[in-house]
Design a protein around this motif. Structure first.
Motif, PDB file in Angstrom:
ATOM      1  N   ASN A 105     -50.829 -30.545  35.781  1.00  7.66           N
ATOM      2  CA  ASN A 105     -52.006 -30.133  36.627  1.00  7.66           C
ATOM      3  C   ASN A 105     -53.208 -30.822  36.174  1.00  7.66           C
ATOM      4  O   ASN A 105     -53.546 -30.997  34.899  1.00  7.66           O
ATOM      5  N   PRO A 106     -53.994 -31.644  36.925  1.00  8.61           N
ATOM      6  CA  PRO A 106     -55.167 -32.410  36.680  1.00  8.61           C
ATOM      7  C   PRO A 106     -56.018 -31.284  35.962  1.00  8.61           C
ATOM      8  O   PRO A 106     -57.015 -31.748  35.153  1.00  8.61           O
ATOM      9  N   SER A 107     -56.216 -30.104  36.307  1.00  7.79           N
ATOM     10  CA  SER A 107     -57.091 -29.342  35.883  1.00  7.79           C
ATOM     11  C   SER A 107     -56.908 -28.772  34.541  1.00  7.79           C
ATOM     12  O   SER A 107     -57.823 -28.279  33.525  1.00  7.79           O
ATOM     13  N   GLY A 108     -55.989 -28.910  33.917  1.00  4.82           N
ATOM     14  CA  GLY A 108     -55.463 -28.843  32.631  1.00  4.82           C
ATOM     15  C   GLY A 108     -55.133 -27.324  32.167  1.00  4.82           C
ATOM     16  O   GLY A 108     -54.993 -26.853  30.798  1.00  4.82           O
ATOM     17  N   ASP A 109     -54.989 -26.193  33.098  1.00  5.40           N
ATOM     18  CA  ASP A 109     -55.014 -24.962  32.600  1.00  5.40           C
ATOM     19  C   ASP A 109     -54.229 -24.127  33.531  1.00  5.40           C
ATOM     20  O   ASP A 109     -54.653 -23.641  34.637  1.00  5.40           O
ATOM     21  N   PRO A 110     -52.860 -24.096  33.571  1.00  6.51           N
ATOM     22  CA  PRO A 110     -52.214 -24.892  32.433  1.00  6.51           C
ATOM     23  C   PRO A 110     -52.109 -26.308  32.584  1.00  6.51           C
ATOM     24  O   PRO A 110     -52.045 -26.595  33.755  1.00  6.51           O
ATOM     25  N   SER A 111     -51.725 -27.074  31.651  1.00  5.66           N
ATOM     26  CA  SER A 111     -51.471 -28.619  31.599  1.00  5.66           C
ATOM     27  C   SER A 111     -50.346 -28.817  32.502  1.00  5.66           C
ATOM     28  O   SER A 111     -50.369 -29.898  33.067  1.00  5.66           O
ATOM     29  N   HIS A 112     -49.208 -28.080  32.532  1.00  5.20           N
ATOM     30  CA  HIS A 112     -48.008 -28.305  33.264  1.00  5.20           C
ATOM     31  C   HIS A 112     -47.147 -27.341  33.895  1.00  5.20           C
ATOM     32  O   HIS A 112     -47.811 -26.211  33.469  1.00  5.20           O
ATOM     33  N   PHE A 113     -46.426 -27.457  34.666  1.00  7.34           N
ATOM     34  CA  PHE A 113     -45.547 -26.475  35.175  1.00  7.34           C
ATOM     35  C   PHE A 113     -44.192 -26.839  35.170  1.00  7.34           C
ATOM     36  O   PHE A 113     -43.708 -28.301  34.931  1.00  7.34           O
ATOM     37  N   SER A 114     -42.946 -25.949  35.152  1.00  2.00           N
ATOM     38  CA  SER A 114     -41.754 -26.368  34.677  1.00  2.00           C
ATOM     39  C   SER A 114     -40.928 -26.711  36.241  1.00  2.00           C
ATOM     40  O   SER A 114     -41.246 -26.406  37.104  1.00  2.00           O
ATOM     41  N   SER A 115     -39.788 -27.082  36.023  1.00  2.00           N
ATOM     42  CA  SER A 115     -38.879 -27.289  37.072  1.00  2.00           C
ATOM     43  C   SER A 115     -38.340 -26.128  37.722  1.00  2.00           C
ATOM     44  O   SER A 115     -38.211 -24.835  37.009  1.00  2.00           O
ATOM     45  N   GLU A 116     -38.234 -25.923  39.016  1.00  2.00           N
ATOM     46  CA  GLU A 116     -37.650 -24.743  39.714  1.00  2.00           C
ATOM     47  C   GLU A 116     -36.067 -24.791  39.915  1.00  2.00           C
ATOM     48  O   GLU A 116     -35.787 -26.100  40.478  1.00  2.00           O
ATOM     49  N   PHE A 117     -35.277 -23.947  39.677  1.00  2.00           N
ATOM     50  CA  PHE A 117     -33.767 -23.982  40.024  1.00  2.00           C
ATOM     51  C   PHE A 117     -33.556 -22.737  40.717  1.00  2.00           C
ATOM     52  O   PHE A 117     -33.688 -21.528  40.439  1.00  2.00           O
ATOM     53  N   LEU A 118     -32.706 -23.025  41.745  1.00  2.00           N
ATOM     54  CA  LEU A 118     -32.459 -22.164  42.754  1.00  2.00           C
ATOM     55  C   LEU A 118     -30.993 -22.237  42.827  1.00  2.00           C
ATOM     56  O   LEU A 118     -30.170 -22.965  42.936  1.00  2.00           O
ATOM     57  N   ARG A 119     -30.190 -20.765  43.064  1.00  2.00           N
ATOM     58  CA  ARG A 119     -29.110 -20.661  43.396  1.00  2.00           C
ATOM     59  C   ARG A 119     -28.675 -19.814  44.594  1.00  2.00           C
ATOM     60  O   ARG A 119     -29.655 -18.767  44.813  1.00  2.00           O
ATOM     61  N   ASN A 120     -28.220 -20.191  45.594  1.00  2.00           N
ATOM     62  CA  ASN A 120     -28.341 -19.867  47.034  1.00  2.00           C
ATOM     63  C   ASN A 120     -26.793 -19.450  47.567  1.00  2.00           C
ATOM     64  O   ASN A 120     -25.890 -20.019  47.328  1.00  2.00           O
ATOM     65  N   PHE A 121     -26.865 -18.267  48.103  1.00  2.00           N
ATOM     66  CA  PHE A 121     -25.431 -17.848  48.642  1.00  2.00           C
ATOM     67  C   PHE A 121     -25.827 -17.272  50.226  1.00  2.00           C
ATOM     68  O   PHE A 121     -26.773 -16.519  50.433  1.00  2.00           O
ATOM     69  N   GLU A 122     -25.261 -17.937  51.156  1.00  2.00           N
ATOM     70  CA  GLU A 122     -25.446 -17.625  52.302  1.00  2.00           C
ATOM     71  C   GLU A 122     -23.995 -17.646  53.258  1.00  2.00           C
ATOM     72  O   GLU A 122     -23.055 -18.496  53.118  1.00  2.00           O
ATOM     73  N   GLY A 123     -24.404 -16.759  54.317  1.00  2.00           N
ATOM     74  CA  GLY A 123     -23.213 -16.625  55.529  1.00  2.00           C
ATOM     75  C   GLY A 123     -23.801 -16.401  56.749  1.00  2.00           C
ATOM     76  O   GLY A 123     -24.963 -16.045  56.956  1.00  2.00           O
ATOM     77  N   GLY A 124     -23.041 -17.180  57.652  1.00  2.00           N
ATOM     78  CA  GLY A 124     -23.711 -17.267  58.749  1.00  2.00           C
ATOM     79  C   GLY A 124     -22.743 -17.603  60.049  1.00  2.00           C
ATOM     80  O   GLY A 124     -21.640 -17.705  59.976  1.00  2.00           O
ATOM     81  N   TRP A 125     -23.244 -17.660  61.276  1.00  2.00           N
ATOM     82  CA  TRP A 125     -22.206 -17.844  62.497  1.00  2.00           C
ATOM     83  C   TRP A 125     -23.294 -18.662  63.339  1.00  2.00           C
ATOM     84  O   TRP A 125     -24.447 -18.724  63.472  1.00  2.00           O
ATOM     85  N   LYS A 126     -22.412 -19.736  64.417  1.00  2.00           N
ATOM     86  CA  LYS A 126     -23.034 -20.264  65.547  1.00  2.00           C
ATOM     87  C   LYS A 126     -21.936 -20.086  66.501  1.00  2.00           C
ATOM     88  O   LYS A 126     -20.712 -20.521  66.665  1.00  2.00           O
ATOM     89  N   THR A 127     -22.662 -19.428  67.521  1.00  2.00           N
ATOM     90  CA  THR A 127     -21.679 -19.062  68.694  1.00  2.00           C
ATOM     91  C   THR A 127     -22.497 -19.180  70.173  1.00  2.00           C
ATOM     92  O   THR A 127     -23.451 -19.412  70.307  1.00  2.00           O
ATOM     93  N   LEU A 128     -21.296 -19.705  71.022  1.00  2.00           N
ATOM     94  CA  LEU A 128     -21.749 -19.835  72.381  1.00  2.00           C
ATOM     95  C   LEU A 128     -21.256 -18.759  73.466  1.00  2.00           C
ATOM     96  O   LEU A 128     -19.878 -18.519  72.891  1.00  2.00           O
ATOM     97  N   TRP A 129     -21.918 -18.276  74.366  1.00  2.00           N
ATOM     98  CA  TRP A 129     -21.334 -17.046  75.197  1.00  2.00           C
ATOM     99  C   TRP A 129     -21.704 -17.395  76.600  1.00  2.00           C
ATOM    100  O   TRP A 129     -22.506 -18.419  76.875  1.00  2.00           O
ATOM    101  N   LEU A 130     -21.003 -16.762  77.459  1.00  2.00           N
ATOM    102  CA  LEU A 130     -21.159 -16.893  78.877  1.00  2.00           C
ATOM    103  C   LEU A 130     -21.104 -18.262  79.323  1.00  2.00           C
ATOM    104  O   LEU A 130     -21.855 -18.796  80.019  1.00  2.00           O
TER     105      LEU A 130
END
Length: 301
Positions: A105-130
């Motif tokens: 961060n250029p403002s220096g307060d805080p001077s830095h920030f950490s990496s972000e780590f994500l765990r993702n769980f997803e369920g879904g569907w793609k359908t056509l009707w009529l």
């Protein structure tokens, strides 16, 4: 600078300045990705992949001279199981990881920030009707986010500072639904909705939050636990219609109207500043000539 009333003269007001120091940044990023598909059955496919990212970050203050430097990296596996029940129905389950590098961060307060780590769980569907006239897609997701990054602007006593910061732990749950219907040729109706419940589970460095019960944490006017993440709009949606008028064999006139719906927006970690729900009407019209010609006329409301 901070715009408080829309007056251009604010630009010269030093009390509204966010950052007046000069910095030079160096950013290098390298990555690689591999994926393989395996058909367990003719209608069932397992997809596995992995991605590697390496990010180099440097920041030098051109006035005072200090150099900040760090490297960030992550291995991100992902797996998807897809079931094609028919040509018009596909269902899937996905588990994967995501990553955003840290920085300074250029403002220096805080001077830095950490990496972000994500765990993702997803369920879904793609359908056509009529007979293909109606499309219904949807998804449910659950995410565990460590080091959630967010952008903040605050008064540090000597002026306004803009910084990236981290939240230790955020749990995100949500759902999405997309529908499109073609009642007749050239006419399209659509409606989409989304819900995201992103709650802070842990925010370090807040002594007032330690030792409190779950019920007390829900009532604390600080984002130590139980509040929404900054800038979150839990409910979103849009409905609209589009009609295409053929003019020639290669040109069509397109008219479209769309209503965007936005629920409450939570601006800060403590959720005290809340924006009321908003609605936006966006009509538009244009000429479509395939991939080469398009003259849009858009009116936002």
């Amino acid at each position: 600078f901070i715009d408080t009333n829309g007056d251009p003269a604010q630009f010269w007001d030093p009390s509204l300045s966010i950052d007046t120091e000069n910095y030079r940044w160096l950013q290098r990023s390298f990555g690689g990705y591999g994926q393989a598909d395996y058909d367990l059955r003719p209608d069932l496919t397992l997809t596995a992949g992995v991605r590697y990212d390496f990010d180099e970050r440097q920041q030098r203050n051109l006035i005072s001279g200090p150099l900040l430097a760090a490297n960030f990296n992550a291995v991100q596996p992902k797996a998807t199981l897809s079931w094609r029940r028919s040509d018009r129905e596909t269902y899937y389950l996905t588990a994967g990881t995501g990553y955003r590098p840290g920085g300074f961060n250029p403002s220096g307060d805080p001077s830095h920030f950490s990496s972000e780590f994500l765990r993702n769980f997803e369920g879904g569907w793609k359908t056509l009707w009529l007979d293909g006239q109606l499309r219904i897609n949807g998804a449910l997701f659950y995410d565990i986010d460590h080091g959630y990054q967010y952008f903040d602007v605050f008064n540090n006593g000597s002026g306004f500072a803009q910084v990236n910061q981290n939240i230790d732990l955020v749990v995100i749950k949500g759902a999405e639904l997309e529908t499109t219907w073609y009642p007749i040729k050239h006419w399209q109706l659509f409606a989409n909705a989304g819900y995201t419940d992103a709650h802070i589970q842990k925010l370090a460095g807040v002594p007032a939050c330690e030792g409190l019960s779950a019920a007390q944490l829900q009532n604390v006017d600080y984002g130590c636990h139980g509040t929404y993440t900054p800038y979150l709009t839990p409910w979103t949606g849009n409905v609209g219609t589009q009609y295409e008028f053929p003019l020639t064999a290669s040109l069509s006139c397109i008219g479209r109207a769309e209503l965007n719906l936005r629920g409450r927006k939570y601006w800060e970690v403590n959720n005290i500043a809340v924006q009321d729900p908003k609605q936006y009407l966006n009509p538009s019209a244009g000429i479509d000539g395939g991939p080469y010609v398009f003259w849009p006329v858009i009116v936002d409301g």
